[in-house]
Design a protein around this motif. Structure first.
Motif, mmCIF file in Angstrom:
data_model
loop_
_atom_site.group_PDB
_atom_site.id
_atom_site.type_symbol
_atom_site.label_atom_id
_atom_site.label_comp_id
_atom_site.label_asym_id
_atom_site.label_seq_id
_atom_site.Cartn_x
_atom_site.Cartn_y
_atom_site.Cartn_z
ATOM 1 N N LEU A 218 0.824 -1.209 0.000
ATOM 2 C CA LEU A 218 0.000 0.000 0.000
ATOM 3 C C LEU A 218 0.861 1.264 0.000
ATOM 4 C CD1 LEU A 218 -2.714 -1.146 2.582
ATOM 5 C CD2 LEU A 218 -3.022 -0.876 0.112
ATOM 6 N N ILE A 219 1.931 1.242 0.796
ATOM 7 C CA ILE A 219 2.817 2.405 0.871
ATOM 8 C C ILE A 219 3.497 2.663 -0.474
ATOM 9 C CG2 ILE A 219 4.996 3.238 1.866
ATOM 10 C CD1 ILE A 219 4.128 1.891 4.512
ATOM 11 N N ASP A 229 4.483 11.846 2.368
ATOM 12 C CA ASP A 229 4.466 10.872 3.456
ATOM 13 C C ASP A 229 3.375 11.136 4.490
ATOM 14 O OD1 ASP A 229 6.500 9.536 2.278
ATOM 15 O OD2 ASP A 229 8.076 10.231 3.642
ATOM 16 N N ASN A 230 3.101 12.436 4.793
ATOM 17 C CA ASN A 230 2.084 12.724 5.813
ATOM 18 C C ASN A 230 0.686 12.307 5.343
ATOM 19 O OD1 ASN A 230 2.158 14.856 3.895
ATOM 20 N ND2 ASN A 230 1.000 16.179 5.290
ATOM 21 N N ILE A 231 0.437 12.404 4.067
ATOM 22 C CA ILE A 231 -0.854 11.964 3.512
ATOM 23 C C ILE A 231 -0.904 10.438 3.484
ATOM 24 C CG2 ILE A 231 -2.349 11.967 1.478
ATOM 25 C CD1 ILE A 231 -2.238 14.635 2.950
ATOM 26 N N ILE A 232 0.229 9.819 3.125
ATOM 27 C CA ILE A 232 0.294 8.353 3.079
ATOM 28 C C ILE A 232 -0.002 7.755 4.453
ATOM 29 C CG2 ILE A 232 1.868 6.387 2.793
ATOM 30 C CD1 ILE A 232 3.263 7.983 0.577
ATOM 31 N N LEU A 237 -4.136 4.347 7.735
ATOM 32 C CA LEU A 237 -5.083 3.998 8.799
ATOM 33 C C LEU A 237 -6.357 3.406 8.211
ATOM 34 C CD1 LEU A 237 -4.669 7.144 11.098
ATOM 35 C CD2 LEU A 237 -3.762 4.847 11.492
ATOM 36 N N GLY A 238 -6.872 4.057 7.187
ATOM 37 C CA GLY A 238 -8.085 3.564 6.541
ATOM 38 C C GLY A 238 -7.863 2.279 5.769
#
Length: 302
Positions: A218-219, A229-232, A237-238
């Motif tokens: 996913l990453i 990265d902050n959005i990733i 979490l979802g």
């Protein structure tokens, strides 16, 4: 006369695939001579079974056996789908399931146990069935669930007769043991059979390695799309919760209504799922593939 040692019996078993008692008798008859024992087994038709034991067996049947508060399930493999409709084979698999219900899920313990009405062990009866039917047959795995005072339920999908089919699911429920709980147990089995990704009962039981692999995938997908990265991190979490909803039984949507979660359904019924096991026939067995036209050409010398 040479001493018939356990090591000698083991060597003959590994060479021929015949049962332990047959090997011991063959060695006794041949006075400890391995080649003579092999010849003796061949004359008795047991070496033919040994030859078949090396062939891939990915078909067969899954069977369940039930007792109050206890259920057993076995997978017995064979070479062809046709054999699943053979009454002799069906009876044999049913017998193995009943042995598992009595002795537990350890495959070696089942093989060493007496097969009802034959005077042979399950392992020896398997060799006998191979010689009789003409296909390789193997007990692959077994599972037993016991819930004292609760419900042990079973569901068979693709049943050729009651308790025998292609997919089997056994479930344990505690907290209630009435007819409604038994029905729910079977419905849970149907749900699991319909959701092949189900891998764990609770989030805590999810394989950490599998979860880590999923996160890495996913990453990398998110990074490839150019997201920072902050959005990733927020996306993860979802995505992890979505993953749990795919692989964790209690977190899945109940297939019977498509709206409720499984955990809410069982809570409303006043029960808890203690465990579940699903056997999908031949799952994970690498089947042999062949080019029939090439085989015919080769046989004809083309």
């Amino acid at each position: 006369m040479a001493e018939i040692t356990a090591a000698l019996v083991k060597e003959l078993r590994e060479t021929t695939g015949a049962g332990m008692m047959d090997c011991k008798k063959a060695l006794t008859e041949s006075e400890g001579d391995i080649q003579g024992a092999i010849d003796w087994l061949r004359k008795k038709g047991l070496s033919a079974a040994a030859k078949k034991s090396g062939r891939v067996a990915a078909e067969g049947l899954v069977a369940v056996a039930l007792a109050p508060g206890k259920v057993a399930m076995v997978e017995v493999n064979a070479e062809t789908d046709f054999l699943a409709r053979n009454e002799v084979f069906q009876n044999f698999v049913e017998g193995v399931a009943k042995v598992a219900l009595a002795v537990g899920e350890d495959v070696e313990a089942i093989k060493a146990a007496a097969y009802p009405g034959t005077g042979r062990t399950v392992a020896e009866e398997t060799v006998h069935q191979i010689a009789t039917i003409g296909e390789n047959i193997a007990l692959r795995r077994a599972a037993v669930i016991e819930v004292p005072g609760g419900v042990a339920a079973a569901y068979i999908h693709g049943a050729v007769k009651p308790g025998l089919g292609k997919i089997g699911v056994i479930t344990g429920l505690s907290g209630n043991a009435d007819e409604a709980a038994e029905k729910l147990g079977r419905q849970i089995g149907m749900h699991v059979a319909a959701t092949p990704g189900t891998a764990a009962l609770t989030i805590a039981e999810v394989d950490p390695a599998a979860l880590e692999r999923e996160k890495n995938v996913l990453i990398e997908k998110a990074r490839a799309s150019g997201k920072p990265d902050n959005i990733i991190e927020k996306m993860m979490l979802g995505q992890v919760q979505k993953y749990y909803g795919e692989v964790v039984l209690l977190e899945q949507l109940w297939v019977h209504d498509g709206e409720s979660k499984v955990k809410d359904v069982v809570k409303k019924a006043g029960v808890e799922i203690t465990s579940f096991v699903c056997f999908r026939l031949g799952e994970g067995i690498e089947k042999e593939t062949s080019d029939f036209a090439a085989e015919v050409a080769a046989a004809a010398g083309v």
